[in-house]
Design an enzyme around this catalytic site. Structure first.
Site, short mmCIF file in Angstrom:
data_model
loop_
_atom_site.label_atom_id
_atom_site.label_comp_id
_atom_site.label_asym_id
_atom_site.label_seq_id
_atom_site.Cartn_x
_atom_site.Cartn_y
_atom_site.Cartn_z
N ASP A 1 0.49 -1.38 -0.36
CA ASP A 1 0.34 0.28 -0.08
C ASP A 1 0.92 0.64 0.36
O ASP A 1 0.69 2.37 0.94
CB ASP A 1 -1.23 0.30 0.84
CG ASP A 1 -2.06 1.22 1.13
OD1 ASP A 1 -2.27 1.17 0.08
OD2 ASP A 1 -2.54 1.90 1.82
N ILE A 2 1.66 1.24 -0.69
CA ILE A 2 2.93 2.71 -1.03
C ILE A 2 1.90 3.77 -1.76
O ILE A 2 1.26 3.14 -2.96
CB ILE A 2 3.95 1.98 -1.89
CG1 ILE A 2 4.80 1.23 -1.11
CG2 ILE A 2 4.91 3.39 -1.97
CD1 ILE A 2 6.16 0.53 -1.76
#
Length: 173
Positions: free
Chosen positions: A97-98
């Protein structure tokens, strides 16, 4: 210094297990200057929680005005982001979930945070392993949409970090 309290907002047992796994993963990086640091935690409390340092400069979205005027600042921030993710990958952890909002800033220090969707090789979390995909719309790599989320590796994180660079440079999703 100021601190922030993060607690598990769900009473769902799977969500609580994921939260505990996130805290344990963060704790495994104690002393690492590239990963958000836990000051205290209580995983046995009715709503498990952890305490972390407060980052007064917020997240990377707050740096957009500086990044739009300085190539040197762009290079510095991007290299810090890469170093943060490399720390995870060097231990076979994948963030999944960058986005700019998951990098916190305090002066010149940048750390990666929010490991709620992260995975590690041989994780036993059924949500991590059984989900088709999760993440933030606009940052999700194409392979996540076809079942790749549960088998995430470095390539998904690389896609998301490149999308983060794009957003930070263009101010567009």
């Amino acid at each position: 210094f100021q601190v922030v309290l993060k607690y598990c907002k769900s009473i769902d047992e799977e969500q609580i297990k994921r939260f505990r796994r996130e805290v344990k993963m963060l704790a495994s990086f104690t002393g690492n200057s590239k990963i958000v640091q836990i000051v205290d935690a209580n995983l046995d409390y009715d709503l498990p929680y952890f305490v972390m340092k407060y980052y007064q400069n917020g997240d990377l979205m707050n740096l957009i005005p500086t990044l739009s005027t300085s190539i040197e600042a762009q290079e510095s921030v991007f290299l810090h982001m890469i170093d943060c993710i490399q720390e995870l990958h060097s231990r076979n952890n994948f963030h999944r979930d960058i986005k700019p909002q998951n990098f916190l800033v305090d002066g010149t220090q940048i750390v990666v945070s929010d490991f709620g969707l992260s995975t590690e090789i041989d994780s036993n979390s059924s949500l991590t392993r059984s989900s088709v995909y999760w993440g933030t719309h606009g940052y999700i790599p194409p392979e996540f949409l076809n079942g790749g989320f549960k088998y995430a590796d470095a390539t998904g994180d690389i896609f998301m970090i490149k999308k983060s660079f794009y957003v930070l440079l263009t101010k567009r999703d």
